[in-house]
Design a protein around this motif. Structure first.
Motif, PDB file in Angstrom:
ATOM      1  N   CYS A  36       0.991  -1.300  -0.051  1.00 21.85           N
ATOM      2  CA  CYS A  36      -0.017   0.009   0.044  1.00 21.85           C
ATOM      3  C   CYS A  36       0.853   1.103  -0.017  1.00 21.85           C
ATOM      4  CB  CYS A  36      -0.863  -0.001   1.273  1.00 21.85           C
ATOM      5  SG  CYS A  36      -2.112  -1.517   1.178  1.00 21.85           S
ATOM      6  N   GLN A  37       2.130   1.244  -0.554  1.00 18.15           N
ATOM      7  CA  GLN A  37       2.856   2.328  -0.522  1.00 18.15           C
ATOM      8  C   GLN A  37       2.648   2.788  -2.091  1.00 18.15           C
ATOM      9  OE1 GLN A  37       4.531   3.899   1.886  1.00 18.15           O
ATOM     10  NE2 GLN A  37       3.432   2.175   3.243  1.00 18.15           N
ATOM     11  N   TYR A  38       1.631   3.750  -2.387  1.00 12.88           N
ATOM     12  CA  TYR A  38       1.365   3.845  -3.856  1.00 12.88           C
ATOM     13  C   TYR A  38       2.063   5.236  -4.183  1.00 12.88           C
ATOM     14  CZ  TYR A  38      -2.817   1.065  -2.309  1.00 12.88           C
ATOM     15  OH  TYR A  38      -3.310   0.186  -1.634  1.00 12.88           O
ATOM     16  N   HIS A  39       2.438   5.818  -3.690  1.00 15.54           N
ATOM     17  CA  HIS A  39       3.228   7.162  -4.132  1.00 15.54           C
ATOM     18  C   HIS A  39       4.637   6.605  -4.322  1.00 15.54           C
ATOM     19  CE1 HIS A  39       0.880  10.541  -3.679  1.00 15.54           C
ATOM     20  NE2 HIS A  39       0.602  10.192  -2.236  1.00 15.54           N
ATOM     21  N   LYS A  40       5.246   5.605  -3.711  1.00 21.01           N
ATOM     22  CA  LYS A  40       6.536   5.187  -4.029  1.00 21.01           C
ATOM     23  C   LYS A  40       6.427   4.271  -5.532  1.00 21.01           C
ATOM     24  CE  LYS A  40       8.699   4.914   0.662  1.00 21.01           C
ATOM     25  NZ  LYS A  40       9.252   3.959   1.560  1.00 21.01           N
ATOM     26  N   ALA A  41       5.468   3.383  -5.462  1.00 20.10           N
ATOM     27  CA  ALA A  41       5.031   2.440  -6.552  1.00 20.10           C
ATOM     28  C   ALA A  41       5.082   3.360  -7.818  1.00 20.10           C
ATOM     29  CB  ALA A  41       3.682   1.636  -6.232  1.00 20.10           C
ATOM     30  N   ALA A  42       4.194   4.430  -7.724  1.00 19.52           N
ATOM     31  CA  ALA A  42       4.022   5.299  -8.913  1.00 19.52           C
ATOM     32  C   ALA A  42       5.412   5.778  -9.267  1.00 19.52           C
ATOM     33  CB  ALA A  42       3.247   6.524  -8.746  1.00 19.52           C
ATOM     34  N   GLU A  43       6.355   6.064  -8.605  1.00 23.05           N
ATOM     35  CA  GLU A  43       7.760   6.473  -8.816  1.00 23.05           C
ATOM     36  C   GLU A  43       8.590   5.631  -9.448  1.00 23.05           C
ATOM     37  OE1 GLU A  43       9.392   7.987  -5.328  1.00 23.05           O
ATOM     38  OE2 GLU A  43       8.178   9.585  -5.159  1.00 23.05           O
ATOM     39  N   CYS A  44       8.422   4.494  -8.830  1.00 18.44           N
ATOM     40  CA  CYS A  44       9.025   3.101  -9.733  1.00 18.44           C
ATOM     41  C   CYS A  44       8.452   2.966 -10.954  1.00 18.44           C
ATOM     42  CB  CYS A  44       8.965   1.858  -8.739  1.00 18.44           C
ATOM     43  SG  CYS A  44       9.860   1.998  -7.227  1.00 18.44           S
ATOM     44  N   PHE A  45       7.353   3.035 -11.242  1.00 16.61           N
ATOM     45  CA  PHE A  45       6.556   2.666 -12.457  1.00 16.61           C
ATOM     46  C   PHE A  45       7.058   3.753 -13.456  1.00 16.61           C
ATOM     47  CE2 PHE A  45       3.002   0.512  -9.831  1.00 16.61           C
ATOM     48  CZ  PHE A  45       3.963  -0.678 -10.011  1.00 16.61           C
ATOM     49  N   ARG A  46       7.270   4.851 -13.031  1.00 20.96           N
ATOM     50  CA  ARG A  46       7.441   6.116 -14.078  1.00 20.96           C
ATOM     51  C   ARG A  46       9.118   5.937 -14.475  1.00 20.96           C
ATOM     52  NH1 ARG A  46       4.184   9.593 -10.842  1.00 20.96           N
ATOM     53  NH2 ARG A  46       5.994   9.977  -9.365  1.00 20.96           N
ATOM     54  N   GLU A  47       9.988   5.395 -13.411  1.00 24.82           N
ATOM     55  CA  GLU A  47      11.257   5.127 -13.913  1.00 24.82           C
ATOM     56  C   GLU A  47      11.535   4.012 -14.871  1.00 24.82           C
ATOM     57  OE1 GLU A  47      15.306   5.473 -13.807  1.00 24.82           O
ATOM     58  OE2 GLU A  47      13.876   6.835 -13.291  1.00 24.82           O
ATOM     59  N   ALA A  48      10.664   3.178 -14.470  1.00 25.11           N
ATOM     60  CA  ALA A  48      10.501   1.669 -15.396  1.00 25.11           C
ATOM     61  C   ALA A  48      10.048   2.255 -16.854  1.00 25.11           C
ATOM     62  CB  ALA A  48       9.474   0.643 -14.904  1.00 25.11           C
ATOM     63  N   LEU A  49       9.167   2.906 -16.851  1.00 21.00           N
ATOM     64  CA  LEU A  49       8.779   3.518 -18.270  1.00 21.00           C
ATOM     65  C   LEU A  49       9.812   4.209 -18.896  1.00 21.00           C
ATOM     66  CD1 LEU A  49       4.993   4.705 -18.150  1.00 21.00           C
ATOM     67  CD2 LEU A  49       5.964   3.126 -19.221  1.00 21.00           C
ATOM     68  N   THR A  50      10.780   4.972 -18.142  1.00 21.06           N
ATOM     69  CA  THR A  50      11.808   5.684 -18.766  1.00 21.06           C
ATOM     70  C   THR A  50      12.743   4.703 -19.465  1.00 21.06           C
ATOM     71  OG1 THR A  50      11.414   7.722 -17.356  1.00 21.06           O
ATOM     72  CG2 THR A  50      13.748   7.381 -18.153  1.00 21.06           C
ATOM     73  N   LYS A  51      13.040   3.537 -18.534  1.00 16.35           N
ATOM     74  CA  LYS A  51      14.146   2.813 -18.833  1.00 16.35           C
ATOM     75  C   LYS A  51      13.567   1.953 -20.304  1.00 16.35           C
ATOM     76  CE  LYS A  51      17.144   3.604 -15.753  1.00 16.35           C
ATOM     77  NZ  LYS A  51      18.411   4.313 -15.948  1.00 16.35           N
ATOM     78  N   PHE A  52      12.401   1.460 -20.007  1.00 15.58           N
ATOM     79  CA  PHE A  52      11.932   0.855 -21.386  1.00 15.58           C
ATOM     80  C   PHE A  52      11.931   1.435 -22.624  1.00 15.58           C
ATOM     81  CE2 PHE A  52       9.865  -2.330 -18.729  1.00 15.58           C
ATOM     82  CZ  PHE A  52      10.264  -3.608 -19.305  1.00 15.58           C
ATOM     83  N   THR A  53      11.605   3.085 -22.326  1.00 16.88           N
ATOM     84  CA  THR A  53      11.741   4.008 -23.748  1.00 16.88           C
ATOM     85  C   THR A  53      13.374   3.764 -24.247  1.00 16.88           C
ATOM     86  OG1 THR A  53      10.158   5.252 -22.736  1.00 16.88           O
ATOM     87  CG2 THR A  53      11.688   6.433 -24.433  1.00 16.88           C
ATOM     88  N   LEU A  54      14.406   3.898 -23.456  1.00 20.81           N
ATOM     89  CA  LEU A  54      15.782   3.910 -23.657  1.00 20.81           C
ATOM     90  C   LEU A  54      15.946   2.522 -24.196  1.00 20.81           C
ATOM     91  CD1 LEU A  54      17.293   5.426 -20.492  1.00 20.81           C
ATOM     92  CD2 LEU A  54      17.133   6.587 -22.738  1.00 20.81           C
TER      93      LEU A  54
END
Length: 255
Positions: A36-54
């Motif tokens: 239930c750490q939803y803010h931290k989860a969102a941060e991780c997913f945004r970083e994952a999207l950046t890495k997949f874009t690269l």
């Protein structure tokens, strides 16, 4: 030729590294969803999207480098396989994992872990570069889910978070549709269910009903294929069916 070959190998190495980092960040985000750490989860997913874009950018460079060294194109016979599995539900109490299906409307709360087959290499001779559509759709869905659950748990910013969730759910659905053409997996069912729930919260009852009607078709298809009971636990099945059977409020009568 040697320089071009080295360039292609460099691109492949960078692509693999970025993909592994993206997978790690996605799975860290899912672990945060489960607690239930939803803010931290969102941060991780945004970083994952950046890495997949690269990773996609490097895959395209690798593909161009290969084309410049060969006049031959090959069919897409070998693709890197990706396993995805669903998380547990975020615990609502110390002893309760399953969501309460007695609530007004059911939200599917499970995120998606990504488990790539690290031993299987991509066919660089492919006529198209790998764009990681399966992984990308999973991460975008996860990001939508994080905002959805943030909205549920923070009434002050609920509308804003719900709108962000809808945006990412729709992007994930678009990625899936481009690849498959029609709903064919549990992620498609989850997106339909959760979009329907948000539309219902916004009193967009026609849009909500349309989502739940598509959800009913997907559940029927899964049941006919004999896989529903194997991939969806009973409490989640009950929640889906509650939404499918729910009637929209009679706005005219309420007025």
């Amino acid at each position: 030729p040697d320089r071009q070959r080295n360039n292609m190998l460099d691109c492949a190495a960078i692509k693999t590294e970025e993909r592994l980092l993206a997978t790690h960040m996605n799975n860290e985000g899912v672990r945060n969803l489960e607690i239930c750490q939803y803010h931290k989860a969102a941060e991780c997913f945004r970083e994952a999207l950046t890495k997949f874009t690269l990773a996609v950018q490097e895959a395209q460079k690798q593909h161009e480098a290969f084309k410049s060294t060969s006049q031959t194109t090959f069919p897409d016979t070998l693709k890197p396989e990706t396993d995805c599995h669903w998380s547990s539900n975020p615990f609502q109490t110390d002893s309760q994992e399953c969501p309460d299906v007695n609530e007004n409307i059911f939200v599917y709360r499970r995120g998606i872990y990504i488990l790539p087959h690290l031993g299987q290499e991509e066919n660089i001779n492919s006529s198209r570069p790998n764009t990681f559509t399966t992984e990308s759709a999973a991460v975008v869905y996860n990001l939508g889910l994080a905002y959805h659950l943030l909205g549920e748990n923070n009434k002050e910013d609920q509308s804003q978070n719900f709108r962000k969730a809808m945006q990412f759910y729709n992007i994930a659905a678009s990625i899936r549709k481009q690849r498959l053409g029609c709903p064919a997996d549990l992620i498609d069912i989850a997106i339909l269910n959760n979009l329907g729930q948000i539309h219902h919260e916004f009193a967009n009852y026609d849009l909500s009903r349309a989502c739940f009607d598509q959800l009913a078709k997907g559940l029927t298809y899964f049941h006919q294929c004999g896989v529903l009971e194997h991939c969806v636990c009973q409490c989640d099945q009950d929640g889906f069916m509650m939404n499918v059977m729910m009637k929209s409020p009679d706005i005219a009568a309420a007025a």
